[in-house]
Design an enzyme around this catalytic site. Structure first.
Site, PDB file in Angstrom:
ATOM      1  N   GLU A   1      74.294 102.708  62.628  1.00 12.05           N
ATOM      2  CA  GLU A   1      73.300 102.198  61.527  1.00 12.05           C
ATOM      3  C   GLU A   1      73.868 102.564  60.142  1.00 12.05           C
ATOM      4  OE1 GLU A   1      71.235 100.165  62.248  1.00 12.05           O
ATOM      5  OE2 GLU A   1      70.302 100.733  64.237  1.00 12.05           O
TER       6      GLU A   1
ATOM      7  N   HIS B   1      66.761 108.457  60.711  1.00 14.30           N
ATOM      8  CA  HIS B   1      66.167 107.609  61.489  1.00 14.30           C
ATOM      9  C   HIS B   1      65.918 108.161  63.001  1.00 14.30           C
ATOM     10  CE1 HIS B   1      65.765 103.904  63.813  1.00 14.30           C
ATOM     11  NE2 HIS B   1      66.747 104.229  64.475  1.00 14.30           N
TER      12      HIS B   1
ATOM     13  N   HIS C   1      63.305 107.732  66.910  1.00 16.90           N
ATOM     14  CA  HIS C   1      62.385 107.014  67.538  1.00 16.90           C
ATOM     15  C   HIS C   1      61.094 107.617  68.003  1.00 16.90           C
ATOM     16  CE1 HIS C   1      66.289 104.544  69.034  1.00 16.90           C
ATOM     17  NE2 HIS C   1      66.093 104.214  67.561  1.00 16.90           N
TER      18      HIS C   1
ATOM     19  N   GLU D   1      46.045 114.872  54.624  1.00 16.17           N
ATOM     20  CA  GLU D   1      47.206 115.307  53.915  1.00 16.17           C
ATOM     21  C   GLU D   1      48.180 113.763  53.354  1.00 16.17           C
ATOM     22  OE1 GLU D   1      49.555 116.515  57.950  1.00 16.17           O
ATOM     23  OE2 GLU D   1      50.230 117.364  56.102  1.00 16.17           O
TER      24      GLU D   1
ATOM     25  N   HIS E   1      60.667  99.651  67.467  1.00 15.01           N
ATOM     26  CA  HIS E   1      62.156 100.576  67.160  1.00 15.01           C
ATOM     27  C   HIS E   1      61.919 101.644  66.933  1.00 15.01           C
ATOM     28  CE1 HIS E   1      66.805 100.350  66.489  1.00 15.01           C
ATOM     29  NE2 HIS E   1      66.203 101.570  66.366  1.00 15.01           N
TER      30      HIS E   1
HETATM   31  O1  2HA Z   1      71.360 104.430  68.762  1.00 11.82           O
HETATM   32  O2  2HA Z   1      68.737 104.620  67.107  1.00 11.82           O
HETATM   33  O3  2HA Z   1      69.039 102.169  65.663  1.00 11.82           O
HETATM   34  C1  2HA Z   1      71.093 104.728  67.471  1.00 11.82           C
HETATM   35  C2  2HA Z   1      69.931 103.874  66.908  1.00 11.82           C
HETATM   36  C3  2HA Z   1      70.122 102.683  66.437  1.00 11.82           C
HETATM   37 ZN    ZN Z   2      67.122 103.422  66.374  1.00 14.17          ZN
END
Ligand code: 2HA
Ligand code: ZN
Length: 280
Positions: free
Chosen positions: A115, A139, A141, A169, A210
């Site tokens: 990414e 980033h 998940h 909050e 995602h």
């Molecule tokens: O594998 O999260 O979006 C890494 C990620 C791709």
């Molecule tokens: Zn990801």
């Protein structure tokens, strides 16, 4: 100074470990980047081993010459704290903002996060918008925010309002709101452009089905933002009891696009059409 002794490196490693412990980084899921301060670059540059220049896959002229600490593509957050030199790397951008080279880390080979275009385009937007104050893009998940993207309309207004309502909050922690990117193939320039556009206005953006992108000044604030949004999403999931059916999902054709983009074969028997009935 030894590279791993630097405070910014320690802060990066701690954040990766914290994210793993939250359960936000299954397998190689998620990625983290930090825009390194000039004095921090100087403090560790005796350790540099400069590799060859490579294209970033996008164009970030306002980040020309900057250095970033980033997780490696295909590397596991679970391993960052125990073998950082194999899992993360420091990169330098060239004078055009089109190429990068590794200057430390990924000792067993590899590339920066898949990414990287999204991370760098977000950094460029945030550097510009905050007069250089923001340095972290994260980033992850987290399960609850992802779950919500199946049952809530994919728009900034509804996501912001619903998440704000779940914890007092929230409007204080993310007063500008939260952006929503519809499902897109990850890892490329297109999703990077969509995300960075939202980052002009927001500090946090959901990727439907995602994960989540968060931006902030330092590791504490950026991790805290991710944590706050996911906590609020968890409360909302409980409130909704998740019994209203899916409003949207990854479509059959989108699975085929993904297969094509990533060079994997998805057997057609799994790609049957389904009928969705959304209860209002
Ligand atoms: O594998 O999260 O979006 C890494 C990620 C791709
Ligand atoms: Zn990801």
């Amino acid at each position: 100074m030894k590279f791993l002794d630097a405070e910014f490196v320690q802060g990066f490693i701690r954040m990766a470990k914290d994210g793993w412990e939250q359960g936000w980084h299954e397998r190689n899921g998620g990625n983290l980047s930090y825009r390194v301060k000039p004095e921090e670059v100087v403090s560790v540059e005796e350790n540099f081993e400069k590799k060859e220049w490579q294209p970033i896959g996008t164009f970030v002229p306002k980040l020309a010459g900057e250095y970033f600490l980033v997780t490696g593509s295909g590397k596991f957050f679970r391993n960052v704290a125990i073998k950082p030199e194999d899992s993360i790397c420091m990169i330098e951008l060239d004078g055009s903002g089109e190429n990068y080279r590794i200057v430390w880390g990924l000792v067993n080979g590899g590339r920066p996060t898949s990414e990287l275009p999204s991370h760098l385009m977000n950094h460029e937007v945030k550097k510009n918008a905050t007069n250089g104050k923001y340095r972290v893009i994260y980033h992850a998940h987290p399960a609850n925010i992802i779950a919500l993207t199946f049952v809530m309309p994919l728009n900034d207004t509804v996501f912001t309002r619903e998440l704000w309502e779940m914890a007092t909050e929230c409007p204080v922690v993310f007063p500008s709101g939260i952006g929503v990117v519809p499902w897109m193939v990850p890892g490329g320039k297109e999703i990077a452009v969509a995300t960075s556009k939202l980052m002009e206005r927001y500090d946090v953006a959901v990727w439907a089905h995602h994960g989540l992108f968060a931006a902030g000044e330092d590791f504490d604030l950026t991790f805290g933002l991710m944590h706050t949004v996911e906590k609020s999403a968890e409360i909302l999931v409980k409130v909704l009891s998740m019994d209203q059916g899916k409003r949207q999902t990854i479509k059959v054709q989108e699975f085929r696009d993904l297969a094509k983009a990533f060079g994997v074969e998805l057997p057609e028997e799994f790609l049957y059409e389904k009928l969705y009935v959304k209860k209002d």
